[in-house]
Scaffold this motif. Structure first.
Motif, mmCIF file in Angstrom:
data_model
loop_
_atom_site.group_PDB
_atom_site.id
_atom_site.type_symbol
_atom_site.label_atom_id
_atom_site.label_comp_id
_atom_site.label_asym_id
_atom_site.label_seq_id
_atom_site.Cartn_x
_atom_site.Cartn_y
_atom_site.Cartn_z
ATOM 1 N N UNK A 149 45.812 42.433 37.502
ATOM 2 C CA UNK A 149 45.042 41.827 36.425
ATOM 3 C C UNK A 149 45.785 40.586 35.917
ATOM 4 N N UNK A 150 45.697 39.521 36.715
ATOM 5 C CA UNK A 150 46.315 38.233 36.386
ATOM 6 C C UNK A 150 45.287 37.137 36.624
ATOM 7 N N UNK A 151 45.528 35.974 36.050
ATOM 8 C CA UNK A 151 44.652 34.831 36.309
ATOM 9 C C UNK A 151 44.749 34.473 37.784
ATOM 10 N N UNK A 210 48.068 34.661 40.570
ATOM 11 C CA UNK A 210 48.096 35.451 41.818
ATOM 12 C C UNK A 210 48.324 34.554 43.027
ATOM 13 N N UNK A 211 47.614 33.421 43.088
ATOM 14 C CA UNK A 211 47.736 32.499 44.224
ATOM 15 C C UNK A 211 49.149 31.930 44.304
ATOM 16 N N UNK A 212 49.705 31.495 43.182
ATOM 17 C CA UNK A 212 51.058 30.921 43.162
ATOM 18 C C UNK A 212 52.089 31.945 43.604
ATOM 19 N N UNK A 224 47.209 38.535 30.751
ATOM 20 C CA UNK A 224 47.716 37.247 30.254
ATOM 21 C C UNK A 224 48.536 36.501 31.294
ATOM 22 N N UNK A 225 49.329 37.244 32.074
ATOM 23 C CA UNK A 225 50.223 36.608 33.026
ATOM 24 C C UNK A 225 51.501 36.096 32.400
ATOM 25 N N UNK A 239 53.377 31.768 31.798
ATOM 26 C CA UNK A 239 52.528 32.135 32.930
ATOM 27 C C UNK A 239 53.396 32.382 34.160
ATOM 28 N N UNK A 240 52.821 33.082 35.109
ATOM 29 C CA UNK A 240 53.494 33.309 36.389
ATOM 30 C C UNK A 240 53.690 31.979 37.103
#
Length: 183
Positions: free
Chosen positions: A47-49, A53-55, A103-104, A123-124
């Motif tokens: 459950x991340x933006x 996830x892509x990064x 939120x990430x 953020x991640x």
């Protein structure tokens, strides 16, 4: 290079190398042999933006001083602190790296009685970029031990981290800020 990378009277080769690491495109900083990859499955279900996830899947997290990636393989948050659950990316000094579901935000979760939970990145995406830039800067920091220029390089790194993610510079409990300031 950014204006804050220049010093009156010039920089050493190490200082210039560290400054360059703060402006190069992120994909040129990744070293496969030092990259802890993150499989799209299960991260695709976290459950991340989408950008987080892509990064994380694209760049992974570097093995470098103070950052020891040990990415959880489960689909559900596995790190629990104060009755809250986080996705786990490993360790950052004496802290666990926890991602806040939804939120990430990246938090430093204490793994001992001497540490407190703290902000790491908002953020991640920012965490991954900051960690890879630290990976490159650290290579030069190691060579500058005992040299006054070390502190300029560390200040430049922290200025970069705060420019990328302003909360790093304003949050007194920021893990990046705290770890760099101990020098």
């Amino acid at each position: 290079m950014a204006d804050w990378c220049y010093r009156e009277g010039g920089m050493s080769v190490r200082g210039e190398s560290a400054a360059a690491a703060l402006v190069r495109p992120l994909d040129t900083l990744v070293v496969e042999s030092e990259r802890v990859g993150v499989a799209e499955d299960p991260v695709a279900t976290w459950d991340l933006r989408p950008a987080d996830r892509v990064t994380l899947a694209r760049f992974g997290v570097p093995r470098v001083r103070r950052v020891d990636p040990q990415v959880q393989q489960g689909r559900e948050p596995e790190l629990v602190h104060d009755q809250r659950s986080f996705y786990s990316l490993g360790r950052f000094s004496r802290l666990e790296i926890g991602l806040v579901p939804g939120l990430g935000e990246v938090r430093g979760i204490p793994s001992d009685e001497w540490s407190e939970e703290c902000f790491t990145n908002s953020s991640v995406v920012y965490f991954v970029e900051t960690a890879w830039r630290w990976y490159r800067v650290w290579k030069d920091v190691e060579q500058l031990q005992g040299d006054i220029e070390l502190y300029d390089v560390l200040d430049d790194f922290l200025a970069f981290a705060a420019q990328l993610d302003p909360q790093v510079g304003t949050d007194d409990s920021s893990a990046w800020r705290g770890r760099i300031k101990v020098w």
